[in-house]
Design a protein around this motif. Sequence first.
Motif, PDB file in Angstrom:
ATOM      1  N   ASN A 271       8.084   1.705  20.829  1.00 34.89           N
ATOM      2  CA  ASN A 271       7.735   0.498  20.078  1.00 34.89           C
ATOM      3  C   ASN A 271       6.258   0.193  20.274  1.00 34.89           C
ATOM      4  OD1 ASN A 271      10.396  -0.699  19.062  1.00 34.89           O
ATOM      5  ND2 ASN A 271      10.829  -0.265  21.220  1.00 34.89           N
ATOM      6  N   ALA A 272       5.588  -0.214  19.186  1.00 34.80           N
ATOM      7  CA  ALA A 272       4.184  -0.629  19.256  1.00 34.80           C
ATOM      8  C   ALA A 272       3.855  -1.464  18.026  1.00 34.80           C
ATOM      9  CB  ALA A 272       3.254   0.590  19.320  1.00 34.80           C
ATOM     10  N   ASP A 273       3.109  -2.513  18.239  1.00 37.84           N
ATOM     11  CA  ASP A 273       2.687  -3.399  17.142  1.00 37.84           C
ATOM     12  C   ASP A 273       3.860  -3.950  16.339  1.00 37.84           C
ATOM     13  OD1 ASP A 273      -0.022  -3.192  17.761  1.00 37.84           O
ATOM     14  OD2 ASP A 273      -0.340  -1.500  16.415  1.00 37.84           O
ATOM     15  N   GLY A 274       4.983  -4.190  17.003  1.00 33.81           N
ATOM     16  CA  GLY A 274       6.144  -4.764  16.335  1.00 33.81           C
ATOM     17  C   GLY A 274       6.929  -3.782  15.481  1.00 33.81           C
ATOM     18  N   ARG A 275       6.612  -2.489  15.609  1.00 34.27           N
ATOM     19  CA  ARG A 275       7.320  -1.459  14.848  1.00 34.27           C
ATOM     20  C   ARG A 275       7.916  -0.445  15.815  1.00 34.27           C
ATOM     21  NH1 ARG A 275       2.532  -2.461  12.094  1.00 34.27           N
ATOM     22  NH2 ARG A 275       1.495  -0.843  13.302  1.00 34.27           N
ATOM     23  N   ASN A 276       9.020   0.174  15.396  1.00 33.85           N
ATOM     24  CA  ASN A 276       9.586   1.233  16.224  1.00 33.85           C
ATOM     25  C   ASN A 276       8.863   2.545  15.937  1.00 33.85           C
ATOM     26  OD1 ASN A 276      10.826   2.538  13.971  1.00 33.85           O
ATOM     27  ND2 ASN A 276      12.658   1.273  14.198  1.00 33.85           N
ATOM     28  N   LYS A 277       9.230   3.578  16.671  1.00 31.33           N
ATOM     29  CA  LYS A 277       8.568   4.884  16.557  1.00 31.33           C
ATOM     30  C   LYS A 277       8.625   5.427  15.131  1.00 31.33           C
ATOM     31  CE  LYS A 277       9.362   7.857  19.811  1.00 31.33           C
ATOM     32  NZ  LYS A 277       9.902   8.929  20.683  1.00 31.33           N
ATOM     33  N   ALA A 278       9.783   5.365  14.510  1.00 33.95           N
ATOM     34  CA  ALA A 278       9.936   5.900  13.153  1.00 33.95           C
ATOM     35  C   ALA A 278       9.064   5.134  12.150  1.00 33.95           C
ATOM     36  CB  ALA A 278      11.397   5.851  12.723  1.00 33.95           C
ATOM     37  N   GLU A 279       9.026   3.825  12.281  1.00 38.63           N
ATOM     38  CA  GLU A 279       8.199   3.011  11.374  1.00 38.63           C
ATOM     39  C   GLU A 279       6.721   3.321  11.559  1.00 38.63           C
ATOM     40  OE1 GLU A 279      11.066  -0.927  11.042  1.00 38.63           O
ATOM     41  OE2 GLU A 279       9.772  -0.703  12.796  1.00 38.63           O
ATOM     42  N   ASN A 280       6.286   3.470  12.803  1.00 42.84           N
ATOM     43  CA  ASN A 280       4.880   3.808  13.053  1.00 42.84           C
ATOM     44  C   ASN A 280       4.547   5.197  12.535  1.00 42.84           C
ATOM     45  OD1 ASN A 280       3.440   1.589  14.160  1.00 42.84           O
ATOM     46  ND2 ASN A 280       4.667   1.780  16.011  1.00 42.84           N
ATOM     47  N   ALA A 281       5.457   6.140  12.683  1.00 40.45           N
ATOM     48  CA  ALA A 281       5.219   7.500  12.180  1.00 40.45           C
ATOM     49  C   ALA A 281       5.010   7.475  10.668  1.00 40.45           C
ATOM     50  CB  ALA A 281       6.376   8.416  12.551  1.00 40.45           C
ATOM     51  N   ILE A 282       5.847   6.749   9.959  1.00 35.85           N
ATOM     52  CA  ILE A 282       5.719   6.655   8.501  1.00 35.85           C
ATOM     53  C   ILE A 282       4.411   5.967   8.120  1.00 35.85           C
ATOM     54  CG2 ILE A 282       6.690   5.561   6.438  1.00 35.85           C
ATOM     55  CD1 ILE A 282       9.487   6.061   7.775  1.00 35.85           C
ATOM     56  N   LEU A 283       4.081   4.876   8.787  1.00 38.30           N
ATOM     57  CA  LEU A 283       2.841   4.152   8.495  1.00 38.30           C
ATOM     58  C   LEU A 283       1.620   5.039   8.715  1.00 38.30           C
ATOM     59  CD1 LEU A 283       1.274   1.516   7.865  1.00 38.30           C
ATOM     60  CD2 LEU A 283       1.396   1.022  10.332  1.00 38.30           C
ATOM     61  N   ILE A 284       1.571   5.714   9.843  1.00 36.12           N
ATOM     62  CA  ILE A 284       0.425   6.578  10.155  1.00 36.12           C
ATOM     63  C   ILE A 284       0.342   7.724   9.154  1.00 36.12           C
ATOM     64  CG2 ILE A 284      -0.544   8.168  11.858  1.00 36.12           C
ATOM     65  CD1 ILE A 284       0.757   6.241  14.015  1.00 36.12           C
ATOM     66  N   LYS A 285       1.464   8.331   8.833  1.00 31.59           N
ATOM     67  CA  LYS A 285       1.490   9.414   7.846  1.00 31.59           C
ATOM     68  C   LYS A 285       0.912   8.932   6.515  1.00 31.59           C
ATOM     69  CE  LYS A 285       4.918  12.353   5.406  1.00 31.59           C
ATOM     70  NZ  LYS A 285       4.022  13.387   5.021  1.00 31.59           N
ATOM     71  N   GLU A 286       1.364   7.788   6.047  1.00 28.79           N
ATOM     72  CA  GLU A 286       0.874   7.245   4.774  1.00 28.79           C
ATOM     73  C   GLU A 286      -0.618   6.970   4.821  1.00 28.79           C
ATOM     74  OE1 GLU A 286       3.408   3.855   4.266  1.00 28.79           O
ATOM     75  OE2 GLU A 286       5.038   5.052   3.392  1.00 28.79           O
ATOM     76  N   ARG A 287      -1.084   6.385   5.916  1.00 30.32           N
ATOM     77  CA  ARG A 287      -2.514   6.040   6.037  1.00 30.32           C
ATOM     78  C   ARG A 287      -3.382   7.295   6.110  1.00 30.32           C
ATOM     79  NH1 ARG A 287      -3.190   0.533   7.739  1.00 30.32           N
ATOM     80  NH2 ARG A 287      -1.605  -0.569   6.549  1.00 30.32           N
ATOM     81  N   LEU A 288      -2.933   8.302   6.855  1.00 29.84           N
ATOM     82  CA  LEU A 288      -3.702   9.545   6.931  1.00 29.84           C
ATOM     83  C   LEU A 288      -3.740  10.250   5.579  1.00 29.84           C
ATOM     84  CD1 LEU A 288      -2.553  10.906  10.403  1.00 29.84           C
ATOM     85  CD2 LEU A 288      -4.889  10.226   9.781  1.00 29.84           C
ATOM     86  N   GLU A 289      -2.604  10.349   4.921  1.00 33.75           N
ATOM     87  CA  GLU A 289      -2.559  11.017   3.618  1.00 33.75           C
ATOM     88  C   GLU A 289      -3.404  10.287   2.573  1.00 33.75           C
ATOM     89  OE1 GLU A 289       1.736  13.262   3.965  1.00 33.75           O
ATOM     90  OE2 GLU A 289       1.684  11.260   3.063  1.00 33.75           O
ATOM     91  N   ALA A 290      -3.557   8.983   2.725  1.00 32.06           N
ATOM     92  CA  ALA A 290      -4.371   8.201   1.790  1.00 32.06           C
ATOM     93  C   ALA A 290      -5.859   8.551   1.879  1.00 32.06           C
ATOM     94  CB  ALA A 290      -4.166   6.707   2.036  1.00 32.06           C
ATOM     95  N   LEU A 291      -6.261   9.251   2.945  1.00 30.31           N
ATOM     96  CA  LEU A 291      -7.669   9.636   3.095  1.00 30.31           C
ATOM     97  C   LEU A 291      -8.047  10.782   2.159  1.00 30.31           C
ATOM     98  CD1 LEU A 291      -7.922   9.523   6.995  1.00 30.31           C
ATOM     99  CD2 LEU A 291      -8.546   7.736   5.352  1.00 30.31           C
ATOM    100  N   GLU A 292      -7.046  11.512   1.673  1.00 25.48           N
ATOM    101  CA  GLU A 292      -7.310  12.630   0.762  1.00 25.48           C
ATOM    102  C   GLU A 292      -7.952  12.100  -0.519  1.00 25.48           C
ATOM    103  OE1 GLU A 292      -5.099  16.664  -0.730  1.00 25.48           O
ATOM    104  OE2 GLU A 292      -3.859  14.884  -0.421  1.00 25.48           O
ATOM    105  N   GLY A 293      -9.051  12.721  -0.913  1.00 27.82           N
ATOM    106  CA  GLY A 293      -9.769  12.302  -2.107  1.00 27.82           C
ATOM    107  C   GLY A 293     -10.747  11.168  -1.867  1.00 27.82           C
ATOM    108  N   ILE A 294     -10.669  10.533  -0.708  1.00 28.15           N
ATOM    109  CA  ILE A 294     -11.587   9.441  -0.368  1.00 28.15           C
ATOM    110  C   ILE A 294     -12.699   9.941   0.541  1.00 28.15           C
ATOM    111  CG2 ILE A 294     -11.780   7.249   0.861  1.00 28.15           C
ATOM    112  CD1 ILE A 294      -8.979   6.589  -0.186  1.00 28.15           C
ATOM    113  N   ILE A 295     -12.331  10.747   1.537  1.00 27.97           N
ATOM    114  CA  ILE A 295     -13.325  11.321   2.440  1.00 27.97           C
ATOM    115  C   ILE A 295     -13.696  12.690   1.884  1.00 27.97           C
ATOM    116  CG2 ILE A 295     -13.861  12.055   4.786  1.00 27.97           C
ATOM    117  CD1 ILE A 295     -11.860   9.977   5.786  1.00 27.97           C
ATOM    118  N   GLU A 296     -14.869  12.775   1.334  1.00 22.61           N
ATOM    119  CA  GLU A 296     -15.326  13.975   0.611  1.00 22.61           C
ATOM    120  C   GLU A 296     -15.243  15.246   1.445  1.00 22.61           C
ATOM    121  OE1 GLU A 296     -19.633  15.520  -0.964  1.00 22.61           O
ATOM    122  OE2 GLU A 296     -19.165  13.413  -1.214  1.00 22.61           O
ATOM    123  N   GLU A 297     -15.534  15.156   2.718  1.00 19.37           N
ATOM    124  CA  GLU A 297     -15.572  16.339   3.588  1.00 19.37           C
ATOM    125  C   GLU A 297     -14.186  16.916   3.880  1.00 19.37           C
ATOM    126  OE1 GLU A 297     -19.167  13.833   4.245  1.00 19.37           O
ATOM    127  OE2 GLU A 297     -17.030  13.393   4.264  1.00 19.37           O
TER     128      GLU A 297
END
Length: 100
Positions: A13-39
């Motif tokens: 648990n971290a930041d009021g979310r369980n492990k599975a919820e944090n994994a999904i959130l982090i996955k979504e946020r990382l994947e959102a970097l595609e096309g935004i960070i040119e390098e």
Amino acid sequence: MLKHVVMWKLKDNADGRNKAENAILIKERLEALEGIIEELKDIEVGIGIDMPGSTWDLFLYTGFDSQADLDAYQIHPMHQEVGKIIKTAAEARQAVDYYT
């Protein structure tokens, strides 16, 4: 191509979310970097299958043309924002960089 691979073990648990919820959130946020960070030339994020003996919960594979491009990615403000979430949710991290 320079490949950057990271694995994280997440807290239950971290930041009021369980492990599975944090994994999904982090996955979504990382994947959102595609096309935004040119390098960033290639990205794949996987959530580990929870089974006996599993040691890592979340996996990141990224590809870059050079070390300078990886360095630019790591200091990019949007990557830094995702990093804040990861730092509070992760209890362990392993990484490797290699050229192909």
